[in-house]
Design a protein around this motif. Structure first.
Motif, PDB file in Angstrom:
ATOM      1  N   TYR A   1       0.825  -1.213   0.000  1.00 50.15           N
ATOM      2  CA  TYR A   1       0.000   0.000   0.000  1.00 50.15           C
ATOM      3  C   TYR A   1       0.858   1.261   0.000  1.00 50.15           C
ATOM      4  O   TYR A   1       0.455   2.298  -0.533  1.00 50.15           O
ATOM      5  N   LEU A   2       2.092   1.149   0.548  1.00 55.35           N
ATOM      6  CA  LEU A   2       2.985   2.311   0.538  1.00 55.35           C
ATOM      7  C   LEU A   2       3.658   2.470  -0.831  1.00 55.35           C
ATOM      8  O   LEU A   2       3.875   3.595  -1.289  1.00 55.35           O
ATOM      9  N   ILE A   3       3.947   1.338  -1.488  1.00 54.56           N
ATOM     10  CA  ILE A   3       4.520   1.420  -2.843  1.00 54.56           C
ATOM     11  C   ILE A   3       3.499   2.106  -3.760  1.00 54.56           C
ATOM     12  O   ILE A   3       3.835   2.994  -4.551  1.00 54.56           O
ATOM     13  N   ILE A   4       2.221   1.719  -3.606  1.00 49.66           N
ATOM     14  CA  ILE A   4       1.159   2.310  -4.438  1.00 49.66           C
ATOM     15  C   ILE A   4       1.023   3.805  -4.113  1.00 49.66           C
ATOM     16  O   ILE A   4       0.943   4.655  -5.011  1.00 49.66           O
ATOM     17  N   GLY A   5       1.044   4.137  -2.815  1.00 50.94           N
ATOM     18  CA  GLY A   5       0.956   5.544  -2.402  1.00 50.94           C
ATOM     19  C   GLY A   5       2.129   6.346  -2.946  1.00 50.94           C
ATOM     20  O   GLY A   5       1.958   7.462  -3.444  1.00 50.94           O
ATOM     21  N   ALA A   6       3.334   5.752  -2.891  1.00 49.83           N
ATOM     22  CA  ALA A   6       4.534   6.466  -3.359  1.00 49.83           C
ATOM     23  C   ALA A   6       4.462   6.710  -4.874  1.00 49.83           C
ATOM     24  O   ALA A   6       4.875   7.767  -5.364  1.00 49.83           O
ATOM     25  N   THR A   7       3.908   5.732  -5.604  1.00 48.50           N
ATOM     26  CA  THR A   7       3.776   5.904  -7.062  1.00 48.50           C
ATOM     27  C   THR A   7       2.822   7.063  -7.354  1.00 48.50           C
ATOM     28  O   THR A   7       3.095   7.925  -8.202  1.00 48.50           O
ATOM     29  N   ALA A   8       1.702   7.100  -6.620  1.00 52.15           N
ATOM     30  CA  ALA A   8       0.741   8.195  -6.801  1.00 52.15           C
ATOM     31  C   ALA A   8       1.394   9.527  -6.420  1.00 52.15           C
ATOM     32  O   ALA A   8       1.215  10.550  -7.093  1.00 52.15           O
ATOM     33  N   TRP A   9       2.187   9.492  -5.359  1.00 53.56           N
ATOM     34  CA  TRP A   9       2.880  10.703  -4.881  1.00 53.56           C
ATOM     35  C   TRP A   9       3.798  11.253  -5.977  1.00 53.56           C
ATOM     36  O   TRP A   9       3.761  12.442  -6.295  1.00 53.56           O
ATOM     37  N   LEU A  10       4.608  10.344  -6.571  1.00 54.72           N
ATOM     38  CA  LEU A  10       5.539  10.773  -7.624  1.00 54.72           C
ATOM     39  C   LEU A  10       4.784  11.359  -8.812  1.00 54.72           C
ATOM     40  O   LEU A  10       5.170  12.384  -9.376  1.00 54.72           O
TER      41      LEU A  10
ATOM     42  N   LEU B   1      -4.831   5.020  -8.074  1.00 57.79           N
ATOM     43  CA  LEU B   1      -3.797   4.509  -7.146  1.00 57.79           C
ATOM     44  C   LEU B   1      -4.039   5.036  -5.730  1.00 57.79           C
ATOM     45  O   LEU B   1      -3.913   4.297  -4.747  1.00 57.79           O
ATOM     46  N   ALA B   2      -4.409   6.332  -5.634  1.00 61.76           N
ATOM     47  CA  ALA B   2      -4.655   6.925  -4.315  1.00 61.76           C
ATOM     48  C   ALA B   2      -5.824   6.208  -3.632  1.00 61.76           C
ATOM     49  O   ALA B   2      -5.794   5.948  -2.428  1.00 61.76           O
ATOM     50  N   LEU B   3      -6.847   5.859  -4.419  1.00 63.22           N
ATOM     51  CA  LEU B   3      -8.000   5.151  -3.844  1.00 63.22           C
ATOM     52  C   LEU B   3      -7.608   3.757  -3.362  1.00 63.22           C
ATOM     53  O   LEU B   3      -8.037   3.322  -2.279  1.00 63.22           O
ATOM     54  N   ILE B   4      -6.787   3.064  -4.157  1.00 59.84           N
ATOM     55  CA  ILE B   4      -6.345   1.712  -3.751  1.00 59.84           C
ATOM     56  C   ILE B   4      -5.564   1.813  -2.435  1.00 59.84           C
ATOM     57  O   ILE B   4      -5.777   1.049  -1.498  1.00 59.84           O
ATOM     58  N   HIS B   5      -4.675   2.817  -2.373  1.00 52.91           N
ATOM     59  CA  HIS B   5      -3.878   3.062  -1.143  1.00 52.91           C
ATOM     60  C   HIS B   5      -4.818   3.295   0.042  1.00 52.91           C
ATOM     61  O   HIS B   5      -4.616   2.756   1.134  1.00 52.91           O
ATOM     62  N   TYR B   6      -5.864   4.071  -0.185  1.00 52.16           N
ATOM     63  CA  TYR B   6      -6.839   4.390   0.876  1.00 52.16           C
ATOM     64  C   TYR B   6      -7.537   3.108   1.346  1.00 52.16           C
ATOM     65  O   TYR B   6      -7.623   2.822   2.546  1.00 52.16           O
ATOM     66  N   PHE B   7      -8.002   2.304   0.380  1.00 50.94           N
ATOM     67  CA  PHE B   7      -8.686   1.047   0.739  1.00 50.94           C
ATOM     68  C   PHE B   7      -7.751   0.125   1.505  1.00 50.94           C
ATOM     69  O   PHE B   7      -8.135  -0.471   2.507  1.00 50.94           O
ATOM     70  N   GLN B   8      -6.505   0.016   1.014  1.00 53.46           N
ATOM     71  CA  GLN B   8      -5.592  -0.973   1.611  1.00 53.46           C
ATOM     72  C   GLN B   8      -5.230  -0.640   3.047  1.00 53.46           C
ATOM     73  O   GLN B   8      -4.979  -1.532   3.838  1.00 53.46           O
ATOM     74  N   GLN B   9      -5.178   0.654   3.384  1.00 54.99           N
ATOM     75  CA  GLN B   9      -4.777   0.992   4.754  1.00 54.99           C
ATOM     76  C   GLN B   9      -5.986   1.080   5.689  1.00 54.99           C
ATOM     77  O   GLN B   9      -5.820   1.221   6.882  1.00 54.99           O
ATOM     78  N   THR B  10      -7.205   0.984   5.126  1.00 58.55           N
ATOM     79  CA  THR B  10      -8.395   1.045   5.976  1.00 58.55           C
ATOM     80  C   THR B  10      -8.617  -0.317   6.626  1.00 58.55           C
ATOM     81  O   THR B  10      -8.720  -1.325   5.925  1.00 58.55           O
ATOM     82  N   LYS B  11      -8.663  -0.312   7.961  1.00 56.27           N
ATOM     83  CA  LYS B  11      -8.683  -1.614   8.650  1.00 56.27           C
ATOM     84  C   LYS B  11     -10.096  -2.175   8.828  1.00 56.27           C
ATOM     85  O   LYS B  11     -10.324  -3.358   8.690  1.00 56.27           O
TER      86      LYS B  11
END
Ligand code: HEM
Length: 268
Positions: A105-114, A149-159
């Motif tokens: 989820y952080l790799i996906i977030g970092a890709t969106a960030w870049l 990607l940002a949405l996937i990151h959001y879903f993945q970190q939601t517990k």
């Protein structure tokens, strides 16, 4: 328009200051502000994507003035999100890089960030001129992938409760489906009926997506989840909220079409 956009961009900071007592006395203050910055970055990313449909539907071309500010504002929040994440890692860049490279989820977030960083760096008039209109527009269409990607990151970190990410995904799907339909019909003038149909279809997809997601996560039949959508006592499902947002937009289109006449529609 720009002052309004700036005021909107500053609202989350005002809210965080207002909540400062709760944040400081909470269990994990730094984590709280990481979440806030990430959440608002996503909201402003969504608002940036909403500008084009909204200016056409509201027949209010000046809205375009707010788009760049909202996009750059989203990047400022995401830069804060990352800086706070580094702070959480005690500014040990090696540890932060290790964390990022070992969690999907952080790799996906970092890709969106870049991606957002590249779009922000090329958002100036000078860069648009240098790249040329067509290449600039092509590059900035990457915002659609970045949003996903940002949405996937959001879903993945939601517990636990995925209602808010599901609502965000429903709205994102509406914004993408709007563009696809306009492209397919080769028009910037979607009729009120098309907007209504789009909203119903996207809201059904949101109900179905949520039911399938919960079904997989908790090993229950999606049909059992769907059975609860009229049980408003247990909360309003995201699909209803997506439908309400879509109907509001269609109603705005209906009113503005009669007010201005179809010919006054913004075509850009
Ligand atoms: C290198 C890039 C990024 C890093 C290291 C990062 C890191 C994090 C971390 C650590 C969390 C909290 C997870 C937890 O408490 O378990 C989080 C949550 C979140 N992040 Fe990111 N993130 C990055 C990029 C992004 C981007 C590009 C976006 C959106 C544009 C984003 C949006 C969010 C959202 C919406 C949340 C959840 C907020 C909430 O719970 O309300 N992040 N991120």
């Amino acid at each position: 328009m720009r002052i309004g956009a700036l005021a909107l961009l500053l609202l989350p900071i005002a809210k965080a200051l207002y909540d400062a007592g709760d944040i400081v006395h909470g269990a994990r203050p730094l984590n709280d502000v990481i979440h806030r910055a990430g959440f608002w970055a996503l909201v402003f990313l969504g608002l940036t994507l909403a500008v084009t449909p909204l200016r056409r539907i509201a027949r209010y071309g000046n809205l375009i003035d707010a788009r760049r500010m909202l996009g750059v504002g989203a990047f400022c929040y995401i830069a804060t999100h990352l800086t706070l994440f580094f702070a959480d890692q005690m500014f040990d860049l090696g540890k932060a890089a290790h964390e990022i490279s070992h969690r999907v989820y952080l790799i996906i977030g970092a890709t969106a960030w870049l991606g957002l960083a590249v779009l922000t760096a090329t958002s100036t008039d000078g860069m648009a001129r240098r790249l040329g209109g067509l290449r600039w527009r092509r590059l900035h269409q990457a915002i659609y992938v970045i949003g996903l990607l940002a949405l996937i990151h959001y879903f993945q970190q939601t517990k636990a409760d995925v209602s808010v990410p599901t609502f965000a995904a429903g709205l994102f799907t509406w914004l993408m489906a709007y563009r696809l339909l306009a492209w397919w019909q080769d028009t910037t003038e979607l009729t009120t009926a098309s907007l209504l149909t789009l909203s119903v279809v996207v809201s059904l997809l949101t109900f179905a997506g949520e039911a399938i997601g919960i079904g997989i996560a908790f090993h229950v039949s999606p049909l059992r989840v769907l059975d609860t959508i009229f049980d408003f006592g247990a909360g309003i499902r995201p699909g209803w909220l997506v439908l309400a947002a879509g109907i509001s937009v269609a109603a705005l289109d209906f009113v503005r079409a009669r007010w201005n006449g179809r010919s006054a529609r913004v075509t850009a």
